[in-house]
Write a protein that holds these residues in place. Sequence first.
Motif, PDB file in Angstrom:
ATOM      1  N   GLY A 147       0.805  -1.220   0.000  1.00 58.59           N
ATOM      2  CA  GLY A 147       0.000   0.000   0.000  1.00 58.59           C
ATOM      3  C   GLY A 147       0.839   1.271   0.000  1.00 58.59           C
ATOM      4  N   ARG A 148       1.819   1.327   0.846  1.00 58.88           N
ATOM      5  CA  ARG A 148       2.650   2.534   0.941  1.00 58.88           C
ATOM      6  C   ARG A 148       4.023   2.158   1.477  1.00 58.88           C
ATOM      7  N   PRO A 149       5.053   2.883   1.049  1.00 57.12           N
ATOM      8  CA  PRO A 149       6.387   2.543   1.558  1.00 57.12           C
ATOM      9  C   PRO A 149       6.471   2.894   3.043  1.00 57.12           C
ATOM     10  N   PRO A 150       7.124   2.052   3.832  1.00 57.12           N
ATOM     11  CA  PRO A 150       7.192   2.317   5.274  1.00 57.12           C
ATOM     12  C   PRO A 150       8.320   3.272   5.645  1.00 57.12           C
ATOM     13  N   ALA A 151       8.153   3.859   6.814  1.00 55.34           N
ATOM     14  CA  ALA A 151       9.293   4.504   7.481  1.00 55.34           C
ATOM     15  C   ALA A 151      10.021   3.389   8.237  1.00 55.34           C
ATOM     16  N   LEU A 152      11.216   3.664   8.714  1.00 51.91           N
ATOM     17  CA  LEU A 152      11.944   2.665   9.504  1.00 51.91           C
ATOM     18  C   LEU A 152      12.227   3.228  10.886  1.00 51.91           C
ATOM     19  N   ARG A 153      11.955   2.403  11.881  1.00 51.29           N
ATOM     20  CA  ARG A 153      12.161   2.834  13.278  1.00 51.29           C
ATOM     21  C   ARG A 153      13.143   1.944  14.003  1.00 51.29           C
ATOM     22  N   LEU A 154      13.794   2.532  14.997  1.00 52.22           N
ATOM     23  CA  LEU A 154      14.695   1.780  15.868  1.00 52.22           C
ATOM     24  C   LEU A 154      13.938   1.364  17.125  1.00 52.22           C
ATOM     25  N   ARG A 155      14.018   0.101  17.439  1.00 51.02           N
ATOM     26  CA  ARG A 155      13.405  -0.448  18.648  1.00 51.02           C
ATOM     27  C   ARG A 155      14.275  -0.040  19.847  1.00 51.02           C
ATOM     28  N   VAL A 156      13.692   0.626  20.833  1.00 49.74           N
ATOM     29  CA  VAL A 156      14.514   1.051  21.984  1.00 49.74           C
ATOM     30  C   VAL A 156      14.128   0.261  23.235  1.00 49.74           C
ATOM     31  N   PRO A 157      15.057   0.074  24.141  1.00 48.05           N
ATOM     32  CA  PRO A 157      14.782  -0.677  25.370  1.00 48.05           C
ATOM     33  C   PRO A 157      14.237   0.238  26.469  1.00 48.05           C
ATOM     34  N   PRO A 158      13.607  -0.332  27.477  1.00 50.12           N
ATOM     35  CA  PRO A 158      13.119   0.483  28.606  1.00 50.12           C
ATOM     36  C   PRO A 158      14.262   0.799  29.562  1.00 50.12           C
ATOM     37  N   GLU A 159      15.254   1.495  29.043  1.00 49.19           N
ATOM     38  CA  GLU A 159      16.451   1.796  29.842  1.00 49.19           C
ATOM     39  C   GLU A 159      16.635   3.291  29.969  1.00 49.19           C
ATOM     40  N   GLU A 160      17.214   3.687  31.094  1.00 49.43           N
ATOM     41  CA  GLU A 160      17.531   5.090  31.335  1.00 49.43           C
ATOM     42  C   GLU A 160      18.873   5.391  30.661  1.00 49.43           C
ATOM     43  N   TRP A 161      18.907   6.432  29.832  1.00 53.44           N
ATOM     44  CA  TRP A 161      20.173   6.869  29.227  1.00 53.44           C
ATOM     45  C   TRP A 161      20.431   8.287  29.680  1.00 53.44           C
ATOM     46  N   ALA A 162      21.468   8.454  30.478  1.00 52.89           N
ATOM     47  CA  ALA A 162      21.761   9.771  31.042  1.00 52.89           C
ATOM     48  C   ALA A 162      23.187  10.172  30.701  1.00 52.89           C
ATOM     49  N   PHE A 163      23.430  11.453  30.746  1.00 54.14           N
ATOM     50  CA  PHE A 163      24.783  11.947  30.485  1.00 54.14           C
ATOM     51  C   PHE A 163      24.941  13.283  31.215  1.00 54.14           C
ATOM     52  N   THR A 164      26.168  13.749  31.306  1.00 52.35           N
ATOM     53  CA  THR A 164      26.406  15.053  31.933  1.00 52.35           C
ATOM     54  C   THR A 164      26.753  16.054  30.851  1.00 52.35           C
ATOM     55  N   ASP A 165      25.831  16.986  30.642  1.00 54.05           N
ATOM     56  CA  ASP A 165      26.052  18.023  29.650  1.00 54.05           C
ATOM     57  C   ASP A 165      27.069  19.023  30.199  1.00 54.05           C
TER      58      ASP A 165
END
Length: 315
Positions: A147-165
């Motif tokens: 029907g229509r070309p798809p977009a592509l998505r990245l599967r992400v985990p239920p994880e906290e990703w933090a960093f120090t700006d």
Amino acid sequence: METGVKGRFAPSPSGRAHLGNILCCLLAWLSARQSGGRVVLRIEDLDTARCPRRYADQMEADLLRLGLSWDEGPGGGPDGPYYQSLRTDLYQAALEKLAGMGLVYPCFCTRAELHAASAPHREDGQTVYAGTCRALTAEQAAERAKGRPPALRLRVPPEEWAFTDGHMGRYGENLERDCGDFLLRRSDGLFAYQLAVVVDDAAMGITQVVRGADLLSSTPRQLYLYRLLGLTPPEFFHFPLLLSPEGRRLSKRDAAAGLDGIRLPAAEVLGRLAYLAGFNPSGAGRTPESLLADFSWDKVPREDIRIPVGLFEGG
Ligand code: GLU
């Protein structure tokens, strides 16, 4: 003396530069140069229809007129090409690597479906993908692709990703709850910003990213991509956004904040921006070089900055 620091300007030239773009380049320039680093200019023209080459050329001319120079960019350098529109092979290779890890899936949702199904909107106006197409089987996906070309998505985990700006301090998000599975390629075939920026900053050896606080919330997603792709992330410095005198976020359509509407000499523009950013108290005209002695991240505010009425008028 040259150090290993490498910063960059990464404008998306979808119109004439506005004061926010110029402040971004000024801070990136000062931050890199103050530590003896190099500067790269990369034109983020993934959406070539919105970012025609004439706007990129105009952006280069504006930056040079302001005295904001770079060591590598469209004119030449070891890690080119410096237009994202010419780097799609690299994005494709990264996409294939992620797909090989079983983390990429096609998404057939229309804009209206996305809007209706998405979880609560985030503060930054983005929505969290509800995962509608996450569990499609290969057969279902093949059927829908007719029907229509798809977009592509990245599967992400239920994880906290933090960093120090480097400027804003600690910031983190739970990828699944706060971001959701995010786009790597749009249904029209254009690669997504999140993927392209990671691939390019890594391939160009960028060690320091300076950009507006509107992109702070993109950083956990980008750090996750760095990890998956086995790349080393840069240091990040996010700075507050400039707001119009009425308190709105600046856009390229904001005539008063665009270089088209500003008649002041280059040094006056930089001097007033540096005043707003906290390291030129008198507001006098300045060259980028003269600001090197005064700039420090400690002086830059952390809250959005409202431009006082009339500050950039005159000339
Ligand atoms: N091209 C983006 C912009 O102009 C900036 C991306 C970045 O600095 O990571 O908003």
